[in-house]
Design an enzyme around this catalytic site. Structure first.
Site, short mmCIF file in Angstrom:
data_model
loop_
_atom_site.label_atom_id
_atom_site.label_comp_id
_atom_site.label_asym_id
_atom_site.label_seq_id
_atom_site.Cartn_x
_atom_site.Cartn_y
_atom_site.Cartn_z
N ASP A 190 24.79 29.99 -20.04
CA ASP A 190 23.44 29.57 -20.42
C ASP A 190 23.29 29.91 -21.90
O ASP A 190 23.16 31.06 -22.28
CB ASP A 190 22.41 30.33 -19.58
CG ASP A 190 20.97 30.02 -19.98
OD1 ASP A 190 20.78 29.23 -20.93
OD2 ASP A 190 20.05 30.59 -19.37
N ASN A 240 17.70 22.91 -16.65
CA ASN A 240 16.65 23.88 -16.41
C ASN A 240 15.35 23.11 -16.23
O ASN A 240 15.03 22.24 -17.04
CB ASN A 240 16.54 24.85 -17.59
CG ASN A 240 15.44 25.88 -17.42
OD1 ASN A 240 14.49 25.93 -18.19
ND2 ASN A 240 15.55 26.73 -16.42
N HIS A 272 25.52 34.54 -21.89
CA HIS A 272 24.09 34.21 -21.79
C HIS A 272 23.49 34.54 -23.16
O HIS A 272 23.32 35.71 -23.51
CB HIS A 272 23.43 35.03 -20.69
CG HIS A 272 22.02 34.60 -20.39
ND1 HIS A 272 21.19 35.30 -19.55
CD2 HIS A 272 21.30 33.53 -20.81
CE1 HIS A 272 20.01 34.69 -19.48
NE2 HIS A 272 20.07 33.61 -20.24
N PHE A 294 8.94 23.74 -18.91
CA PHE A 294 10.07 23.24 -19.70
C PHE A 294 11.03 22.47 -18.81
O PHE A 294 11.30 22.85 -17.67
CB PHE A 294 10.82 24.41 -20.36
CG PHE A 294 12.08 24.01 -21.06
CD1 PHE A 294 12.04 23.52 -22.36
CD2 PHE A 294 13.32 24.12 -20.43
CE1 PHE A 294 13.20 23.14 -23.01
CE2 PHE A 294 14.48 23.74 -21.08
CZ PHE A 294 14.42 23.25 -22.39
N GLU A 350 22.62 36.03 -15.41
CA GLU A 350 21.41 36.69 -14.87
C GLU A 350 21.68 37.32 -13.51
O GLU A 350 20.86 37.24 -12.59
CB GLU A 350 20.22 35.73 -14.81
CG GLU A 350 19.61 35.45 -16.16
CD GLU A 350 18.21 34.84 -16.08
OE1 GLU A 350 17.53 34.99 -15.05
OE2 GLU A 350 17.79 34.21 -17.07
N ASN A 377 20.89 28.76 -23.88
CA ASN A 377 19.49 28.68 -24.31
C ASN A 377 19.33 27.82 -25.56
O ASN A 377 18.53 28.13 -26.46
CB ASN A 377 18.92 30.08 -24.54
CG ASN A 377 18.40 30.70 -23.25
OD1 ASN A 377 17.60 30.09 -22.54
ND2 ASN A 377 18.87 31.89 -22.92
#
Length: 594
Positions: free
Chosen positions: A456, A531, A418, A536, A299, A458
């Protein structure tokens, strides 16, 4: 005649080390308006703009609350003073503030006590070492023993010397003559004034009244408690980065793209702490403080890579590589599109090769080969998400214990990615991870090379993408496989890879360091979270390594609820991303002669 219509500050709260760039709206003689600068060497209509910054100094000495930096402190923790902690961490605005923060605050006392070794010398924290170096980033805690520029030292904090003034004990000191200004430790607790005036080029006299604006009191840049490096080979002692032969460290960190750091998403974080001028300095201080040999960031906004991360990390000896996300889905200014950035220390590694993975291209190839023409548009709409990966092959410049006498090159392959964020697209996440791993398999087949897969993803521990990474396959009964409208995951027997990957942070589950084991999920051996927002909390970030060629020496300690202030989510004034950084130190295994 040129005139100034309005002067505005992007944030009312100035912070040490964070540049203030005022917004100045000017009107031209033809009634048009603009925000362009008009310096003396480039005048307009015979005029230019002159800027000045002032610090209001008074007899009153002001300390700032360590929990609520926009508030003035009314009490001080004497335990911090006794433990010789940074004095800025000892101040609180109210008794309730101190009481609410105690669970976190007492950890500082405990760490201060445990940081004294047998010889009575304080051990360095991995984060704290950076704060004690000359980095160009202001840190008010570094001025405790200095008495310069007419300053007096009181309770470990430098205050300007008291001067009795005729006008109520208040005086204005000029501190800058540029449009922008970066507050220093000397400004803490004081109000700043920005002045802008139109000046005649010939007479050098002001034309009309000066436009001024006041800030609130300058606050120190909040800093999180240092995160220690924990040895997993000797879990009883806190580790330090070992730059001896054969070892190197890797950092993975989603730094939260500025385009996503909005008050709508993170309304619990103060607006000044969400601003990019503040976050960029806080992130840089943190990243450089970890002293990692290889840094994988996600990011990273394109313009911020070019204008900030690359040049700033270059000053600290890092070479930079970047892969921007593709822009088929995300329209708009290409400069605000984020991507993956990989940095490595030039004195430790040299660049051999770079591979760029665009999952959009892989999606096009997949649909051309497997999807009927009538369904291709639907398939591409589901698969094309602009995600990318950056793969870098590096050659180590340091010696490697265990390398045979033939003197082979020590290469390392580092993947930084990512993965798609949309929770409902479980098939897309798994397909992206599988595509990346198949590409890495090809590289591994062409060279005897250790693999590192960072990013990351996810994907939470136990999900299909995590299973594929961690154990090399996905069980045919895994619930994630039920989401496959395009049939791209069938047959499930193809969802395998041959890379001997292991999650670096699973090492905490295998050692006797109880404090860290409590921060690891016993079912998955992964961190409880990487995270943490109001909506979350969970693990999405990982560092995987090839266990046949690398061993984990040390890991950056994980955070828990004691490290995050009570009722605080990320980002916060202390931590400038909604993710936490992961760092692992590796040692190359001895090579076997063939």
């Amino acid at each position: 005649m040129l005139s100034v219509l309005r002067v505005h500050l992007p944030s009312d709260i100035p912070i040490v080390g964070c540049e203030i760039s005022p917004y100045v709206l000017i009107r031209h003689p033809d009634k048009t308006v603009s925000t362009e600068d008009v310096p003396e060497n480039l005048p307009l209509h015979g005029c230019f703009l002159r800027y000045k910054w002032y610090r209001i100094q008074s007899d009153k000495k002001v300390a700032i609350c360590s929990v609520h930096p926009s508030e003035q402190a009314t009490l001080q923790c004497l335990g911090c003073v006794k433990a010789k902690l940074p004095v800025a961490k000892s101040y609180h605005c109210t008794t309730k503030c101190f009481s609410d923060a105690w669970q976190h605050h007492r950890v500082l006392h405990e760490r201060a006590a445990s940081a004294v070794n047998e010889n009575g010398n304080e051990e360095e924290d991995i984060y704290g070492r950076f704060n004690n170096t000359t980095s160009g980033i202001n840190n008010n805690n570094n001025n405790n023993n200095n008495n310069t520029n007419g300053q007096a030292v009181a309770n470990g904090t430098a205050y300007p010397a008291t001067v009795t003034q005729r006008n109520g004990g208040e005086i204005w000191f000029e501190v800058g003559r540029f449009k922008t200004y970066t507050p220093t430790a000397e400004d803490i607790g004081h109000v700043l004034k920005f002045e802008c005036v139109v000046v005649d080029l010939e007479t050098k006299s002001p034309v009309g009244q000066a436009n001024t604006i006041l800030t609130s009191r300058v606050i120190p840049a909040p800093s999180p408690s240092p995160r220690r490096l924990i040895s997993v080979t000797n879990a009883d002692v806190a580790g330090h980065l070992d730059t001896s032969s054969g070892t190197f460290s890797v950092l993975s960190y989603n730094v939260l793209c500025d385009a996503y750091a909005t008050s709508d998403l993170y309304g619990y974080c103060p607006s000044w702490a969400l601003s990019w001028p503040y976050r960029r300095q806080n992130l840089l201080r943190e990243i450089v403080g970890y002293l990692a040999d290889i840094v994988c960031l996600q990011e990273v906004q394109s313009d911020h890579f070019e204008e900030f991360f690359a040049p700033e990390l270059d000053k600290h000896g890092y070479q930079a590589l970047f892969k921007r996300r593709t822009a088929e889905v995300q329209n708009g200014n290409n400069q605000t599109i984020d991507g993956c950035a990989t940095f490595f220390r030039r004195d430790r590694f040299s660049h051999v090769k770079k591979y760029e993975v665009e999952f959009n291209k892989a999606a096009q190839s997949l649909t051309d080969a497997l999807v009927p023409n009538a369904q291709k548009k639907t398939a591409l709409n589901r698969l094309v998400k602009d995600n990318v990966a950056l793969i870098v092959v590096l050659e180590a410049k340091f010696g490697n214990q265990g390398v045979d006498t033939l003197g082979k090159r020590q290469l390392v392959c580092v993947a930084n990615t990512h993965v798609n964020v949309q929770h409902e697209l479980k098939d897309v996440k798994l397909w992206q991870v599988h595509t990346l791993l198949k590409g890495l398999e090809k590289i591994a087949a062409s060279a005897d090379i250790p693999m590192l897969v960072c990013g990351d993803f996810n994907s939470v521990p136990g999900s299909a993408p995590h299973a594929l990474l961690a154990i090399g396959k996905v069980d045919s009964m895994h619930p994630d496989l039920a989401v496959d409208p395009l049939g791209i995951l069938r047959p499930d027997t193809k969802l395998t890879h041959t890379l001997p990957l292991v999650s670096a942070y699973s090492s905490f589950a295998r050692i006797g360091y109880e404090q860290q084991k409590k921060r690891v999920d016993p079912n998955t051996n992964e961190p409880l979270f990487t995270n943490c927002t109001r909506d979350f909390i969970g693990t999405l970030d990982y560092i995987f390594y090839s266990a046949d060629s690398l061993t984990v020496e040390s890991l950056l300690e994980l955070l828990d609820e004691d490290s995050l202030r009570k009722d605080t989510a990320l980002p916060s004034p202390e931590w400038s991303s909604d993710h936490i950084a992961l760092l692992a130190e590796f040692r190359c295994k001895p090579r076997v002669r063939r």
